[in-house]
Each structure stands twice: as C-alpha cells, then as structure tokens.
Design an enzyme around this catalytic site. Structure first.
Site, PDB file in Angstrom:
ATOM      1  N   CYS A  86     -13.854   2.961   9.025  1.00 50.48           N
ATOM      2  CA  CYS A  86     -15.179   2.356   9.188  1.00 50.48           C
ATOM      3  C   CYS A  86     -15.090   0.906   8.743  1.00 50.48           C
ATOM      4  CB  CYS A  86     -16.203   3.112   8.344  1.00 50.48           C
ATOM      5  SG  CYS A  86     -17.890   2.443   8.424  1.00 50.48           S
ATOM      6  N   ASP A 139       0.836  -1.201   0.000  1.00 55.30           N
ATOM      7  CA  ASP A 139       0.000   0.000   0.000  1.00 55.30           C
ATOM      8  C   ASP A 139       0.872   1.252   0.000  1.00 55.30           C
ATOM      9  OD1 ASP A 139      -2.393   1.403  -0.024  1.00 55.30           O
ATOM     10  OD2 ASP A 139      -2.612   1.401   2.145  1.00 55.30           O
ATOM     11  N   CYS A 141     -23.922   0.293   4.718  1.00 64.33           N
ATOM     12  CA  CYS A 141     -23.052   1.470   4.665  1.00 64.33           C
ATOM     13  C   CYS A 141     -23.767   2.693   5.241  1.00 64.33           C
ATOM     14  CB  CYS A 141     -22.613   1.750   3.233  1.00 64.33           C
ATOM     15  SG  CYS A 141     -21.521   3.188   3.093  1.00 64.33           S
ATOM     16  N   CYS A 185     -17.511   7.897   1.667  1.00 69.46           N
ATOM     17  CA  CYS A 185     -17.019   6.827   2.538  1.00 69.46           C
ATOM     18  C   CYS A 185     -16.442   7.395   3.832  1.00 69.46           C
ATOM     19  CB  CYS A 185     -15.959   6.027   1.791  1.00 69.46           C
ATOM     20  SG  CYS A 185     -15.223   4.704   2.758  1.00 69.46           S
ATOM     21  N   CYS A 201     -20.182 -13.673  -4.073  1.00 70.17           N
ATOM     22  CA  CYS A 201     -21.107 -12.739  -3.421  1.00 70.17           C
ATOM     23  C   CYS A 201     -22.563 -13.105  -3.700  1.00 70.17           C
ATOM     24  CB  CYS A 201     -20.842 -11.306  -3.888  1.00 70.17           C
ATOM     25  SG  CYS A 201     -19.390 -10.537  -3.140  1.00 70.17           S
ATOM     26  N   CYS A 211     -26.243 -11.438  -2.450  1.00 72.06           N
ATOM     27  CA  CYS A 211     -26.100 -10.726  -1.172  1.00 72.06           C
ATOM     28  C   CYS A 211     -25.787  -9.248  -1.398  1.00 72.06           C
ATOM     29  CB  CYS A 211     -24.989 -11.373  -0.352  1.00 72.06           C
ATOM     30  SG  CYS A 211     -24.694 -10.580   1.247  1.00 72.06           S
TER      31      CYS A 211
END
Length: 359
Positions: free
Chosen positions: A251, A144, A208, A224, A198, A201
């Site tokens: 979050c 990162d 969120c 976000c 996924c 779903c």
C-alpha cells in the site's frame, strides 16, 4: 564483518568525500555517514515490540538489541555508510488504478526488479572502490536483509527524517527510495542528522485506509495493508478485508498524499520499470495465473516472496471488493475448489460479497 587488518594510513575526511562521489557514480542518489548510537530509536523499538504492534513479525523481536546496536550485530562496527536510491517508476497513475476496482494495485516499489539484488550489487561495488583506495577493511553490506534499523541510521546520517507514517522523507526528493547500508570499521567523520519537517501535517494519518497509523510515528503493523498482504501468512481478518480495496501487494496511500513527494523524480534505472503490466493489471486476469505463470512472471521480483497461495488470497479479497461483473464471478468460481483452504476461504468470502451486490 570481513576479517582484515586495521586501516590507518588514510585521510578520513577525504575518504568520506570520495565515498559520496563513488556512490553517486554507482547510481545512488545520496550517501551519508552516521555513528552507531541509536539509543532513542532503541527505546522506541522496544516499546513498539512490547505493545505487540509488530503482529506476526516475530523476527523483529528475535534479534534483541542487535537491531539497534550495530556493533552487536557486526563486532568492530564504528560507522554506518547509508545509501539512498530512488525507485519512483514511470508507470500508470496510482490514483487512477486505485479508483478502478477492476484492476489491482501493486506498491510502486515492487513493480520492477527485486531491490535487494540491485542495491546489494552496488553496495558491494562501493566497498570494492573503498578497498582499492585504502586496502582491505572491515565491512558488511545490508539491504533490508538483516536486523538493521535502516531508517534510524539514515535519519542520523542526514538522508532524511522519519515522517509520521514511519517512512523516511527527504525535502528534495520525497520518500520514494530504497535504503542500503555498509557497516564498517573505518573511523570516518559523521554527517549531521536531518531535521524533521512534518510540522502539523497529518495527511498520511488521515489517508491510511485501515487506520494503521494509530498516532504520529506509531504504526500498528497488524492493521497495515502492507503487512496484511505481504507479511501475514494466514487469513486476513474479515473486518479489514473491505478496507483493503484493490490493493493486492502493499500500500502506498500514506506516501501518495505526502506533500514532500511533489518533488519526487522518476527513477532513471530500468531495473525499477514495471514488468508484465503490473502497474495496472486486470484482477480477473491475474486471478487466472497458475503457479507456473506466477513464478515465471514474478521472477526477479519482490512479489515472489509471498508465493502463489497468498497472491490468490490477496486478489480474491480485491475481487470481492469490486463490482459483480461476469469476469469477476467466473474468475472466483474457477478457484472455489482450490486445494488451499486459505484460498477457498477468501474466494467464498469474495463470492458472498458479490452475491450481496446482486441481491
């Protein structure tokens, strides 16, 4: 990439097997290898940037296609060795913290030691092991820390699939993990990409708090909470402040509701254990930290990157979203005349919110 003569005298398949074993020995949960063709992901990235969904993260656009074309970033790259490391800590229950407005919620990844340092050190050790086996070779380690499409590379290597919340998910361990990469000139065999599981779903989308997942696999960073509390340098937009609740650094809501995280295991690494009680900290107490205390208690932590000013900004918003207790009022009043205009603005907003509760 480290300059070195080409390596030719080795068995690529055996070396790939050895690399996976060495990675596990070094504490990685999984190691896999991919090629460097990210055409599909590049198209998505360019569309996302063109829509302005990256907000003030100008660095996302500044590097052009070097992010999606590994050989442009590091000439000579043929393969990418992706590594996964679980960080889910033994800490206070996230739901309990989120449901207690007098406490602050810190994203679970940031509770312990800065992951950049932990992963980079182990990736270097992995590179050293490879060098011992085949001699000098071209490589560069990333965590990162450069324009790298790490989730796309990890998905292509089979370490998981990119979920609708845009995080990587593994069927056996969920999504609570860090990723790191070795770009390399070694012509290793590649692993099969992961399939998406996924299905229908949409729990992450519905959970969120700010509606930042505007469509499956499409995140509006400007909404976000991780962006608002970490990346955004200025004022948090007023309409979004009440939605942040008591989240003061990042979050996790989209991951907390993901069904695949029922398989998550607690990390055995003490590096990622919570420090200074930040897994369930009283907001009023945190707001009293002066800059020296903030720097001392976030030493070696990813939290330090936002600085004391934004730390106070975030906590002021959380205090404003909580109950109008004497402790909350006193903490905010003590910062009413703070030297930073950014802090003063958010303190004033928070005090007004608490006053409305009492009116």
């Amino acid at each position: 990439m480290n300059a070195s003569p080409p390596v030719t005298d080795f068995d690529p398949a055996q070396l790939a097997t050895d690399i996976r074993r060495w990675g596990r020995d070094l504490g990685f949960d999984a190691i896999a290898i991919s090629g460097i063709d990210l055409g599909r992901h590049e198209a998505y990235l360019l569309d996302w940037l063109a829509a302005g969904l990256h907000g003030e993260m100008d660095y996302m656009a500044r590097h052009g296609t070097r992010r999606s074309r590994p050989a442009e970033l590091e000439p000579g790259t043929l393969r990418v060795i992706s590594a996964r490391m679980n960080y889910w800590p033994e800490a206070a229950d996230p739901e309990r913290v989120l449901n207690d407005p007098t406490r602050g919620y810190v994203s679970r990844y940031a509770l312990g030691r800065d992951y950049h340092k932990v992963l980079r050190r182990r990736l270097q050790k992995l590179a050293d092991r490879i060098t011992e086996a085949v001699g000098p070779f071209g490589y560069r380690a990333f965590t990162d820390s450069a324009p790298v499409l790490e989730k796309a590379l990890a998905e292509q290597a089979g370490l998981g699939w990119i979920g609708k919340h845009t995080n990587l998910i593994d069927r056996q361990s969920g999504s609570w993990f860090f990723l790191g990469e070795l770009y390399t000139s070694l012509p290793l065999p590649v692993d099969a990409p992961a399939a998406n599981h996924c299905g229908d779903c949409r729990r992450c989308i519905d959970a969120c708090p700010t509606g930042a997942i505007v469509a499956p696999w499409r995140l509006d960073a400007r909404l976000c909470i991780s962006y608002l509390t970490i990346e955004l340098k200025g004022s948090i937009p007023e309409p979004l402040r009440p939605l942040i609740g008591n989240r003061i650094y990042g979050c996790d809501d989209c991951q907390l509701v993901c069904p695949w995280n029922r398989f998550a295991r607690t990390t055995p690494l003490p590096d990622f254990a919570p420090r200074h009680g930040l897994d369930a900290p009283p907001l009023a107490e945190l707001f009293g930290w002066d800059e020296a205390t903030f720097l001392a208690r976030t030493e070696g932590s990813a939290i330090r990157r936002i600085g004391h000013e934004r730390w106070l900004r975030n906590i002021a918003v959380a205090l404003g979203n909580g109950p109008a207790t004497a402790a909350a009022r006193a903490a905010l009043e003590a910062r009413r005349d703070h030297p930073s205009a950014l802090v003063r603005e958010h303190v004033a907003w928070a005090l007004a919110r608490l006053h409305e509760q009492s009116a």
